[in-house]
Design an enzyme around this catalytic site. Structure first.
Site, mmCIF file in Angstrom:
data_model
loop_
_atom_site.group_PDB
_atom_site.id
_atom_site.type_symbol
_atom_site.label_atom_id
_atom_site.label_comp_id
_atom_site.label_asym_id
_atom_site.label_seq_id
_atom_site.Cartn_x
_atom_site.Cartn_y
_atom_site.Cartn_z
ATOM 1 N N LEU A 1 -37.118 -11.441 -1.226
ATOM 2 C CA LEU A 1 -36.042 -11.143 -2.164
ATOM 3 C C LEU A 1 -36.477 -11.271 -3.622
ATOM 4 O O LEU A 1 -37.182 -12.199 -3.989
ATOM 5 C CB LEU A 1 -34.866 -12.087 -1.892
ATOM 6 C CG LEU A 1 -34.362 -12.075 -0.445
ATOM 7 C CD1 LEU A 1 -33.182 -13.030 -0.287
ATOM 8 C CD2 LEU A 1 -33.987 -10.684 0.010
ATOM 9 N N HIS B 1 -32.232 -7.899 -5.165
ATOM 10 C CA HIS B 1 -31.503 -8.337 -3.955
ATOM 11 C C HIS B 1 -30.435 -9.367 -4.317
ATOM 12 O O HIS B 1 -29.318 -9.337 -3.781
ATOM 13 C CB HIS B 1 -32.466 -8.994 -2.953
ATOM 14 C CG HIS B 1 -33.493 -8.080 -2.381
ATOM 15 N ND1 HIS B 1 -34.824 -8.193 -2.670
ATOM 16 C CD2 HIS B 1 -33.378 -7.060 -1.506
ATOM 17 C CE1 HIS B 1 -35.496 -7.275 -2.006
ATOM 18 N NE2 HIS B 1 -34.650 -6.569 -1.292
ATOM 19 N N GLN C 1 -31.033 6.547 0.575
ATOM 20 C CA GLN C 1 -30.562 5.629 1.631
ATOM 21 C C GLN C 1 -29.058 5.377 1.481
ATOM 22 O O GLN C 1 -28.311 5.378 2.464
ATOM 23 C CB GLN C 1 -31.324 4.309 1.546
ATOM 24 C CG GLN C 1 -30.739 3.190 2.394
ATOM 25 C CD GLN C 1 -31.624 1.971 2.416
ATOM 26 O OE1 GLN C 1 -32.614 1.950 3.120
ATOM 27 N NE2 GLN C 1 -31.279 0.940 1.657
ATOM 28 N N SER D 1 -40.077 -4.896 -3.592
ATOM 29 C CA SER D 1 -41.053 -5.756 -2.908
ATOM 30 C C SER D 1 -42.427 -5.096 -2.897
ATOM 31 O O SER D 1 -43.448 -5.779 -2.827
ATOM 32 C CB SER D 1 -40.601 -6.018 -1.475
ATOM 33 O OG SER D 1 -39.336 -6.631 -1.498
ATOM 34 N N GLY E 1 -35.792 -8.901 3.347
ATOM 35 C CA GLY E 1 -36.374 -10.141 2.828
ATOM 36 C C GLY E 1 -37.294 -9.896 1.651
ATOM 37 O O GLY E 1 -37.250 -8.848 1.009
ATOM 38 N N VAL F 1 -32.022 -2.980 -10.570
ATOM 39 C CA VAL F 1 -32.454 -4.032 -11.493
ATOM 40 C C VAL F 1 -33.910 -3.741 -11.862
ATOM 41 O O VAL F 1 -34.729 -3.441 -10.984
ATOM 42 C CB VAL F 1 -32.318 -5.429 -10.851
ATOM 43 C CG1 VAL F 1 -32.808 -6.515 -11.806
ATOM 44 C CG2 VAL F 1 -30.859 -5.685 -10.468
ATOM 45 N N GLY G 1 -28.526 -1.271 -2.685
ATOM 46 C CA GLY G 1 -29.043 -0.968 -4.016
ATOM 47 C C GLY G 1 -29.096 0.531 -4.274
ATOM 48 O O GLY G 1 -29.444 1.313 -3.392
HETATM 49 O O1 PAF Z 1 -33.034 -1.300 1.836
HETATM 50 C C1 PAF Z 1 -33.564 -2.007 2.730
HETATM 51 O O2 PAF Z 1 -34.093 -3.072 2.465
HETATM 52 C C2 PAF Z 1 -33.540 -1.540 4.164
HETATM 53 O O3 PAF Z 1 -33.763 -0.176 4.254
HETATM 54 C C3 PAF Z 1 -32.252 -1.939 4.925
HETATM 55 C C4 PAF Z 1 -31.013 -1.279 4.329
HETATM 56 C C5 PAF Z 1 -32.097 -3.448 4.896
HETATM 57 C C6 PAF Z 1 -32.347 -1.503 6.385
HETATM 58 O O4 PAF Z 1 -33.442 -2.077 7.036
#
Ligand code: PAF
Length: 280
Positions: free
Chosen positions: A33, A37, A154, A187, A31, A177, A148
């Site tokens: 966003l 996002h 990740q 965020s 969230g 971005v 992203g």
């Molecule tokens: O990248 C993120 O915002 C978080 O790590 C994810 C992939 C939503 C998992 O909680």
């Protein structure tokens, strides 16, 4: 657009779409966003007929002294932004829905990849990410999922997870971005004071400067990393790592033509990460 917190309501809607032969995309988020996002959602729309956006601030990926409590929660504004770009469904579960046996009852680990770079500074973080993403994949069973590239490590963790577990999900990485001054959207940028915000683009500028040196032929990786770190620290960052790696995050060698440059640094109360890929 629907807002769903309940798993059976989610499954009923997904079943309807699947029965109509529609392809489903998932854009997992926590969230709050921003344009980065929304770019994930727009990319998802190109790959599928229906786009599910999950909004869940996942407690298992935050360390004990991290920002779980103050992480911004802005569901109302997020819903408006997603509605405006035509997302189909927001899945906004609570902790019990995500972890019916409690957080930590089962964990997904990606050994090796989860303990370098950010993993070395945030123990358990990638186990939390891999676990929640596995849960989301099982709940939504999307054809495609979009993440992203700003969270480079990740993305590598999730790609490995999907391959190793034979998940029939196409994983797509979307370019970072940036704000006009180069700062990667995040965020966590809102934790910066005005002075820190003015300094923050130096992180991306430093990645670009180091990339330029690689392009110019320099290959003493350790010297380049140390110099970049010293420059950032002298400007007021507390650099956690500044690393030149191969794109798969293994150690680079001097004959390579493609590199990933990754940085994580604290600036005030914010922890910022960024990366770029470089071809020489
Ligand atoms: O990248 C993120 O915002 C978080 O790590 C994810 C992939 C939503 C998992 O909680």
């Amino acid at each position: 657009m629907q807002l769903v917190s309940d798993l059976s309501a989610l499954r009923a809607q997904l079943a309807e779409w699947r029965a109509a032969g529609q392809r489903i995309a998932l854009a997992p988020t926590m969230g709050n966003l921003h344009a980065g996002h929304l770019q994930l959602v727009k990319s998802a729309q190109k790959h599928a007929d229906r786009v599910v956006v999950s909004i869940f601030v996942n407690p298992t990926q935050f360390g004990v002294n991290e920002d779980l409590d103050r992480y911004p929660r802005t569901l109302e504004a997020d819903s408006q932004a997603l509605e405006a770009i035509g997302a189909d469904l927001i899945f906004h579960p609570d902790v019990d829905t995500m972890y019916p046996l409690g957080p930590g009852a089962v964990e997904v680990q990606v050994p090796g990849l989860d303990s370098i770079l950010c993993g070395a500074h945030r123990p358990g973080h990638f186990t939390g990410v891999a676990t929640v993403v596995t849960v989301l994949f099982n709940q939504v069973q999307p054809d495609v999922a979009v993440f992203g590239q700003k969270d480079y490590q990740q993305l590598a963790v999730i790609r490995r997870l999907a391959r190793a577990l034979h998940l029939p999900i196409e994983i797509i990485g979307e370019p970072t971005v940036r704000e006009d001054d180069g700062l990667a959207m995040s965020s966590r940028n809102q934790y910066l004071t005005a002075g820190e915000r003015a300094l923050a683009p130096a992180l991306y500028a430093q990645l670009c400067a180091t990339a330029e040196r690689l392009r110019a032929g320099e290959r003493d990786f350790t010297a380049l990393e140390n110099e970049a770190r010293q420059t950032l620290d002298a400007r007021g960052f507390k650099t956690e790592y500044m690393t030149i790696a191969s794109p798969d995050l293994t150690a680079p060698d001097t004959a390579m033509h493609h590199f990933a440059l990754l940085v994580a640094a604290r600036l005030g109360s914010a922890r910022l990460i960024d990366n770029i890929e470089v071809s020489v």
